[in-house]
Design a protein around this motif. Structure first.
Motif, short mmCIF file in Angstrom:
data_model
loop_
_atom_site.label_atom_id
_atom_site.label_comp_id
_atom_site.label_asym_id
_atom_site.label_seq_id
_atom_site.Cartn_x
_atom_site.Cartn_y
_atom_site.Cartn_z
N THR A 101 -5.53 8.67 -3.68
CA THR A 101 -4.49 8.07 -2.84
C THR A 101 -5.07 6.90 -2.06
OG1 THR A 101 -3.32 10.17 -2.65
CG2 THR A 101 -2.84 8.51 -0.98
N ALA A 102 -6.28 7.06 -1.55
CA ALA A 102 -6.93 5.97 -0.81
C ALA A 102 -7.17 4.76 -1.70
CB ALA A 102 -8.24 6.47 -0.21
N ALA B 44 -3.77 3.12 -2.49
CA ALA B 44 -3.31 2.39 -1.31
C ALA B 44 -4.12 1.12 -1.10
CB ALA B 44 -3.37 3.28 -0.07
N GLY B 45 -5.43 1.20 -1.30
CA GLY B 45 -6.28 0.04 -1.14
C GLY B 45 -5.96 -1.07 -2.13
N ALA C 149 0.83 -1.21 0.00
CA ALA C 149 0.00 0.00 0.00
C ALA C 149 0.87 1.25 0.00
CB ALA C 149 -0.93 -0.01 1.22
N VAL D 288 1.41 4.08 -3.21
CA VAL D 288 1.17 5.52 -3.08
C VAL D 288 2.42 6.31 -3.46
CG1 VAL D 288 0.69 7.36 -1.41
CG2 VAL D 288 -0.67 5.27 -1.39
N GLY E 114 -6.75 13.07 -2.43
CA GLY E 114 -6.89 12.21 -1.26
C GLY E 114 -7.67 10.94 -1.57
N SER E 115 -8.76 11.08 -2.32
CA SER E 115 -9.57 9.91 -2.65
C SER E 115 -8.80 8.96 -3.56
CB SER E 115 -10.88 10.34 -3.31
OG SER E 115 -10.61 11.09 -4.48
#
Length: 103
Positions: free
Chosen positions: A82-83, A86-87, A18, A22, A79-80
């Motif tokens: 990146t999430a 990472a997920g 993760a 990123v 940010g979204s």
């Protein structure tokens, strides 16, 4: 290998993947031609843009993969995004580490 070790190894693999995803996503975008200055000439991104423009009747459609990737290349990951990155990286790391731990 006991269950605790398998869980620890897979969790560590997921966390590493993760974080790596990123960190590496902006580098990968630049490497294929999605840069802060725009799409680099003669790059993979330029080929994607040409195909998208042909399919879109001469322009790249807002919200298309090319538009989203160029936005991320120019301004960085939201940010979204990146999430999500990472997920996905965490899921791939979890699956890879689990498979490796079970072998």
């Amino acid at each position: 290998m006991d269950l605790f070790t398998i869980i620890a190894v897979t969790a560590a693999g997921a966390a590493a993947a993760a974080g790596g995803a990123v960190v590496l996503a902006p580098l990968a975008l630049g490497a294929v031609g999605f840069t802060a200055a725009g799409i680099a000439a003669n790059s993979f991104a330029a080929g994607m843009m040409a195909s998208a423009a042909t399919a879109g009747g001469g322009g790249v459609l807002a919200g298309s993969a090319v538009a989203v990737l160029q936005s991320a290349g120019a301004a960085g990951l939201a940010g979204s995004t990146t999430a999500v990155v990472a997920g996905v990286g965490g899921a791939v790391g979890w699956l890879t580490a689990t498979a490796a731990a079970l072998i």
